[in-house]
Design an enzyme around this catalytic site. Structure first.
Site, PDB file in Angstrom:
ATOM      1  CB  SER A 136      -1.749  -9.961   1.086  1.00  0.00           C
ATOM      2  OG  SER A 136      -2.708 -10.900   1.421  1.00  0.00           O
ATOM      3  N   GLY A 148       0.475 -10.078   5.362  1.00  0.00           N
ATOM      4  CA  GLY A 148       0.109  -9.317   6.750  1.00  0.00           C
ATOM      5  C   GLY A 148       1.639  -8.305   6.737  1.00  0.00           C
ATOM      6  N   GLY A 156       4.361  -7.859   4.444  1.00  0.00           N
ATOM      7  CA  GLY A 156       4.412  -7.420   2.967  1.00  0.00           C
ATOM      8  C   GLY A 156       3.687  -8.090   1.937  1.00  0.00           C
ATOM      9  N   GLY A 196      -6.408  -6.042   2.395  1.00  0.00           N
ATOM     10  CA  GLY A 196      -6.196  -6.988   1.281  1.00  0.00           C
ATOM     11  C   GLY A 196      -6.894  -6.631   0.083  1.00  0.00           C
ATOM     12  CG  ASP A 197     -10.945  -6.663   0.251  1.00  0.00           C
ATOM     13  OD1 ASP A 197     -10.492  -7.527   0.059  1.00  0.00           O
ATOM     14  OD2 ASP A 197     -11.383  -6.236   1.295  1.00  0.00           O
TER      15      ASP A 197
END
Length: 313
Positions: free
Chosen positions: A220, A222, A225, A251-252
């Protein structure tokens, strides 16, 4: 079924403010209290989208009791393991432009007996799981190779393992050959010792992580993308958010969406980005439900190594 392990769960309080000014009295616009911890959030996102999952959660003290109560209210299937120390609390300050300031407590040390109880709970439940997600920070005193040990045991039993961690646990976990590693940009740099200023840097770092043992890498990036590298192929995707509210848990949500879509190829990357961007548009650490997710906003592109990444993210 997707089984998650969160060794350092938390109560997450997110406070929305106009601007963060040190040394002043700040009036909160809104406040949200949510159950937290990376594996917990993965389960919350999967439940919101009717994907079967189960969370293994050590808990202790009044805070732990409140965490379990919140999870039960949401309908999370869980295996709880009582421990002596209190569950930690985290605070997030979210500003209207999407800037997030987090204050995370370290958590409470787990004894060898408590770690054994948690590991036994995971191993018993993992027999019926398609994936085990080992994620989040390690509490103080827990051996840095704890996730690596579990990963090797699960892999030997034929169970796919996804790892999302940082700090001292990261490199040992990579070397244990997880089926999937989900670092963010900072963790890419941490694990490889390289600066990540461009998409090419991220590609190189993901390749190094695969050479170190990870089968697939979902990174990831931020606001820039996400990048997926697997089996000698790479895909890059974008999904801009017009009005970001909180990046907590995004992110999860990305990892949950990726697993829900089969954890392979560009189709799973689309789902991951759609879930993550939906989470960023929601307050606190709320997880997106089907009505929040817009797959048509995602663009999958050939990775351009020369593409610069947003400074400071």
């Amino acid at each position: 079924m997707i089984l998650t392990l969160t060794l350092n769960p938390s109560l997450d309080r997110t406070i929305e403010i106009a601007t963060l000014a040190r040394g002043t009295v700040i009036r909160a616009a809104t406040a949200h209290l949510d159950p937290g911890g990376k594996g917990v959030n993965v389960c919350r996102a999967l439940l919101a989208n009717q994907i079967r999952s189960c969370a293994v959660v050590p808990y202790g003290g009044a805070e732990g009791g409140q965490l379990i109560s919140l999870l039960a209210q949401e309908g999370i299937q869980m295996i709880t393991v009582p421990v002596a120390g209190p569950t930690r609390s985290n605070v997030t300050l979210a500003e209207p432009d999407g800037t997030v300031t987090k204050i995370n407590e370290p958590g409470t040390a787990l004894s060898a007996a408590e770690l054994d109880a948690v590991a036994d709970a995971v191993l018993s439940a993992a027999e019926s799981a398609d994936w085990v997600v080992a994620s989040g920070s390690l509490p103080p005193g827990v051996p840095a190779d704890m996730y690596a040990r579990l990963c090797r045991r699960f892999t030997k039993a034929g169970i796919n393992v996804a790892v999302d961690t940082s700090g001292p646990a990261l490199v040992p976990a990579v070397a244990s050959a997880p089926a999937l590693l989900k670092p963010n940009r900072e963790e890419l740099a941490e694990a490889t010792g390289a600066s990540i200023a461009s998409l090419g840097d991220a590609l190189d770092a993901a390749g190094k992580l695969r050479a170190m043992g990870a089968r697939s890498v979902l990174a990831s990036l931020g606001p820039d993308g996400a990048l997926l590298v697997e089996d000698g192929q790479a895909w890059y995707g974008e999904c801009p958010v017009s009005e970001p509210r909180s990046t907590v848990g995004a992110g999860d949500a990305m990892l949950a969406g990726f697993l829900a879509a089969g954890a392979r190829g560009p189709e799973a990357l689309v789902e991951a980005l759609a879930w993550a961007s939906a989470a960023v548009a929601l307050p606190g650490s709320r997880m997106p439900s089907p009505g929040d997710i817009h797959r048509d906003h995602v663009r999958i592109l050939n990775p351009d190594p020369n593409k610069p990444l947003t400074p400071g993210d």
